[in-house]
Scaffold this motif. Structure first.
Motif, PDB file in Angstrom:
ATOM      1  N   GLY A   1     -25.849 -34.337  32.897  1.00  0.00           N
ATOM      2  CA  GLY A   1     -25.726 -35.783  32.795  1.00  0.00           C
ATOM      3  C   GLY A   1     -26.931 -36.515  33.348  1.00  0.00           C
ATOM      4  O   GLY A   1     -27.583 -36.046  34.286  1.00  0.00           O
ATOM      5  N   PHE A   2     -27.201 -37.691  32.771  1.00  0.00           N
ATOM      6  CA  PHE A   2     -28.349 -38.505  33.141  1.00  0.00           C
ATOM      7  C   PHE A   2     -27.893 -39.897  33.561  1.00  0.00           C
ATOM      8  O   PHE A   2     -27.166 -40.569  32.828  1.00  0.00           O
ATOM      9  N   SER A   3     -28.317 -40.338  34.748  1.00  0.00           N
ATOM     10  CA  SER A   3     -28.019 -41.671  35.267  1.00  0.00           C
ATOM     11  C   SER A   3     -26.504 -41.898  35.289  1.00  0.00           C
ATOM     12  O   SER A   3     -25.796 -41.192  36.002  1.00  0.00           O
ATOM     13  N   MET A   4     -25.970 -42.849  34.508  1.00  0.00           N
ATOM     14  CA  MET A   4     -24.519 -42.999  34.457  1.00  0.00           C
ATOM     15  C   MET A   4     -23.855 -41.682  34.099  1.00  0.00           C
ATOM     16  O   MET A   4     -22.839 -41.291  34.699  1.00  0.00           O
ATOM     17  N   GLY A   5     -24.418 -40.976  33.107  1.00  0.00           N
ATOM     18  CA  GLY A   5     -23.876 -39.663  32.735  1.00  0.00           C
ATOM     19  C   GLY A   5     -23.949 -38.669  33.871  1.00  0.00           C
ATOM     20  O   GLY A   5     -23.108 -37.761  33.971  1.00  0.00           O
ATOM     21  N   GLY A   6     -24.958 -38.815  34.754  1.00  0.00           N
ATOM     22  CA  GLY A   6     -25.051 -37.950  35.922  1.00  0.00           C
ATOM     23  C   GLY A   6     -23.905 -38.151  36.879  1.00  0.00           C
ATOM     24  O   GLY A   6     -23.413 -37.186  37.491  1.00  0.00           O
ATOM     25  N   SER A   7     -23.450 -39.396  37.025  1.00  0.00           N
ATOM     26  CA  SER A   7     -22.276 -39.643  37.868  1.00  0.00           C
ATOM     27  C   SER A   7     -21.006 -39.147  37.187  1.00  0.00           C
ATOM     28  O   SER A   7     -20.078 -38.663  37.845  1.00  0.00           O
ATOM     29  N   VAL A   8     -20.955 -39.236  35.855  1.00  0.00           N
ATOM     30  CA  VAL A   8     -19.762 -38.807  35.122  1.00  0.00           C
ATOM     31  C   VAL A   8     -19.575 -37.291  35.197  1.00  0.00           C
ATOM     32  O   VAL A   8     -18.450 -36.805  35.381  1.00  0.00           O
ATOM     33  N   VAL A   9     -20.677 -36.518  35.066  1.00  0.00           N
ATOM     34  CA  VAL A   9     -20.506 -35.059  35.140  1.00  0.00           C
ATOM     35  C   VAL A   9     -20.018 -34.634  36.518  1.00  0.00           C
ATOM     36  O   VAL A   9     -19.244 -33.675  36.635  1.00  0.00           O
ATOM     37  N   LEU A  10     -20.426 -35.342  37.562  1.00  0.00           N
ATOM     38  CA  LEU A  10     -19.946 -35.022  38.907  1.00  0.00           C
ATOM     39  C   LEU A  10     -18.451 -35.291  39.023  1.00  0.00           C
ATOM     40  O   LEU A  10     -17.682 -34.443  39.497  1.00  0.00           O
ATOM     41  N   ARG A  11     -18.025 -36.468  38.577  1.00  0.00           N
ATOM     42  CA  ARG A  11     -16.610 -36.829  38.695  1.00  0.00           C
ATOM     43  C   ARG A  11     -15.748 -35.960  37.798  1.00  0.00           C
ATOM     44  O   ARG A  11     -14.636 -35.573  38.173  1.00  0.00           O
ATOM     45  N   HIS A  12     -16.234 -35.641  36.587  1.00  0.00           N
ATOM     46  CA  HIS A  12     -15.463 -34.783  35.697  1.00  0.00           C
ATOM     47  C   HIS A  12     -15.214 -33.422  36.323  1.00  0.00           C
ATOM     48  O   HIS A  12     -14.095 -32.905  36.309  1.00  0.00           O
ATOM     49  N   ALA A  13     -16.273 -32.814  36.881  1.00  0.00           N
ATOM     50  CA  ALA A  13     -16.126 -31.483  37.468  1.00  0.00           C
ATOM     51  C   ALA A  13     -15.202 -31.503  38.680  1.00  0.00           C
ATOM     52  O   ALA A  13     -14.481 -30.528  38.935  1.00  0.00           O
ATOM     53  N   ALA A  14     -15.213 -32.605  39.440  1.00  0.00           N
ATOM     54  CA  ALA A  14     -14.332 -32.709  40.602  1.00  0.00           C
ATOM     55  C   ALA A  14     -12.876 -32.921  40.194  1.00  0.00           C
ATOM     56  O   ALA A  14     -11.960 -32.361  40.809  1.00  0.00           O
ATOM     57  N   LEU A  15     -12.664 -33.716  39.144  1.00  0.00           N
ATOM     58  CA  LEU A  15     -11.314 -34.060  38.725  1.00  0.00           C
ATOM     59  C   LEU A  15     -10.693 -33.015  37.795  1.00  0.00           C
ATOM     60  O   LEU A  15      -9.470 -32.957  37.652  1.00  0.00           O
ATOM     61  N   HIS A  16     -11.555 -32.199  37.160  1.00  0.00           N
ATOM     62  CA  HIS A  16     -11.085 -31.158  36.238  1.00  0.00           C
ATOM     63  C   HIS A  16     -11.711 -29.823  36.626  1.00  0.00           C
ATOM     64  O   HIS A  16     -12.518 -29.264  35.880  1.00  0.00           O
ATOM     65  N   PRO A  17     -11.367 -29.292  37.784  1.00  0.00           N
ATOM     66  CA  PRO A  17     -12.012 -28.073  38.263  1.00  0.00           C
ATOM     67  C   PRO A  17     -11.779 -26.904  37.308  1.00  0.00           C
ATOM     68  O   PRO A  17     -10.711 -26.766  36.712  1.00  0.00           O
ATOM     69  N   GLY A  18     -12.833 -26.096  37.149  1.00  0.00           N
ATOM     70  CA  GLY A  18     -12.748 -24.919  36.312  1.00  0.00           C
ATOM     71  C   GLY A  18     -13.063 -25.144  34.849  1.00  0.00           C
ATOM     72  O   GLY A  18     -13.142 -24.180  34.084  1.00  0.00           O
ATOM     73  N   THR A  19     -13.262 -26.387  34.429  1.00  0.00           N
ATOM     74  CA  THR A  19     -13.524 -26.651  33.015  1.00  0.00           C
ATOM     75  C   THR A  19     -15.002 -26.483  32.662  1.00  0.00           C
ATOM     76  O   THR A  19     -15.332 -26.317  31.490  1.00  0.00           O
ATOM     77  N   VAL A  20     -15.898 -26.572  33.651  1.00  0.00           N
ATOM     78  CA  VAL A  20     -17.314 -26.284  33.425  1.00  0.00           C
ATOM     79  C   VAL A  20     -17.763 -25.231  34.435  1.00  0.00           C
ATOM     80  O   VAL A  20     -17.181 -25.106  35.520  1.00  0.00           O
ATOM     81  N   ASP A  21     -18.801 -24.496  34.067  1.00  0.00           N
ATOM     82  CA  ASP A  21     -19.276 -23.398  34.899  1.00  0.00           C
ATOM     83  C   ASP A  21     -20.458 -23.779  35.773  1.00  0.00           C
ATOM     84  O   ASP A  21     -20.770 -23.073  36.736  1.00  0.00           O
ATOM     85  N   ALA A  22     -21.133 -24.868  35.440  1.00  0.00           N
ATOM     86  CA  ALA A  22     -22.231 -25.387  36.259  1.00  0.00           C
ATOM     87  C   ALA A  22     -22.428 -26.846  35.895  1.00  0.00           C
ATOM     88  O   ALA A  22     -22.065 -27.289  34.793  1.00  0.00           O
ATOM     89  N   VAL A  23     -23.000 -27.607  36.829  1.00  0.00           N
ATOM     90  CA  VAL A  23     -23.187 -29.047  36.658  1.00  0.00           C
ATOM     91  C   VAL A  23     -24.632 -29.389  36.992  1.00  0.00           C
ATOM     92  O   VAL A  23     -25.166 -28.940  38.019  1.00  0.00           O
ATOM     93  N   VAL A  24     -25.252 -30.204  36.127  1.00  0.00           N
ATOM     94  CA  VAL A  24     -26.604 -30.714  36.375  1.00  0.00           C
ATOM     95  C   VAL A  24     -26.539 -32.232  36.333  1.00  0.00           C
ATOM     96  O   VAL A  24     -26.135 -32.816  35.317  1.00  0.00           O
ATOM     97  N   SER A  25     -26.921 -32.874  37.435  1.00  0.00           N
ATOM     98  CA  SER A  25     -26.877 -34.330  37.536  1.00  0.00           C
ATOM     99  C   SER A  25     -28.296 -34.851  37.751  1.00  0.00           C
ATOM    100  O   SER A  25     -28.932 -34.542  38.763  1.00  0.00           O
TER     101      SER A  25
END
Length: 283
Positions: A133-157
């Motif tokens: 995720g980039f900028s706003m998308g960077g904050s979204v990938v963080l919140r998504h991974a926290a709220l939906h654990p196990g759905t992604v294998d790595a996060v890049v913000s």
């Protein structure tokens, strides 16, 4: 596993995608949990069609663009092309952006858009899903991974804020005007093809730094330019510190903000990091 999540509404059939130069992709509308139609593109990456070989079929990158971006913007397509050398790529337009339905909530309900895209990406049979995720998308990938654990294998913000309501730079003060004022929202609609919701957040969503603290054991890469005009360096440092051992911080010399500032060499390093941290190697 099917690549058609329940309730999604297809817009078009399989067709060539010249962005990657590799065979056929899929473009469709996905349906989010709250009923928003999200314009989405799947690019299969470096698969060699007709030979049965797909050297990077184990990894799919799901790209979450910044505010006022969309799936057809040149900078989003350039990110997709760069990542497609290392795996399949899903790009999509957040609600209120481009051809997607709804109105932008500037990082709140957008978690549902990313969730639909991640589910779709997983349905193509890839072993690993990496959200980028980039900028706003960077904050979204963080919140998504926290709220939906196990759905992604790595996060890049990349170029993400760490906290909400930041107005310490001129670009962020302009952005707040765009979002909070009726005249600003008109500029967003007609100047940036971005339809912005008029309601304030209620409740205030989990902050990016709070989300970063919840990601382990999923690895997190925080990327930020030391010339970012929107968010100073305390933002990425807060995110990386919150992630603890799961987090890694890259401060990029001379880099500005988000997709437009992320060069192809940096995007290639990001892709290699993701493949390495998810046990897929770098070939």
């Amino acid at each position: 596993m099917s690549n058609r999540p329940a309730g999604h509404a297809p817009r078009s059939t399989i067709r060539p995608h010249h962005e990657t130069g590799q065979g056929a992709g899929v473009r469709t509308f996905l349906r989010t949990a709250d009923g928003i139609r999200v314009d989405s593109v799947y690019d299969p990456g470096p698969a060699v069609y007709g030979t049965g070989r797909a050297p990077h079929a184990d990894t799919v990158f799901v790209v979450a663009h910044g505010f006022t971006g969309d799936v057809d913007r040149p900078h989003v397509r350039r990110v997709a092309r760069a990542l497609a050398a290392y795996g399949a790529v899903v790009t999509f337009s957040f609600r209120g952006h481009g051809a997607s339905g709804g109105r932008s909530t500037v990082g709140d309900r957008e978690v549902l858009d990313l969730a639909a895209a991640v589910e779709w990406a997983r349905g193509f049979g890839h072993a690993r899903v990496v959200s980028v995720g980039f900028s706003m998308g960077g904050s979204v990938v963080l919140r998504h991974a926290a709220l939906h654990p196990g759905t992604v294998d790595a996060v890049v913000s990349v170029s993400s804020p760490a906290r909400w309501y930041y107005r310490g730079t001129a670009p962020m003060r302009r952005l707040h005007w765009l979002v909070t004022r009726p005249s600003g929202r008109l500029v967003g609609r007609y100047g940036f093809r971005t339809r912005i919701h008029h309601r304030d957040w209620d409740p205030i969503p989990l902050s990016p730094v709070e989300a970063a603290a919840r990601l382990a054991p999923a690895p997190l890469l925080v990327v930020h330019g030391d010339s970012d005009g929107y968010f100073p360096l305390d933002h990425p440092r807060m995110l990386a510190d919150a992630a603890g051992q799961a987090g890694e911080l890259w401060l990029e010399p001379g880099m500005g903000h988000a997709e437009n500032a992320a060069g192809d060499e940096l995007l290639a390093r990001i892709a290699r990091w993701a493949r390495t941290r998810t046990g897929q190697g770098t070939d």
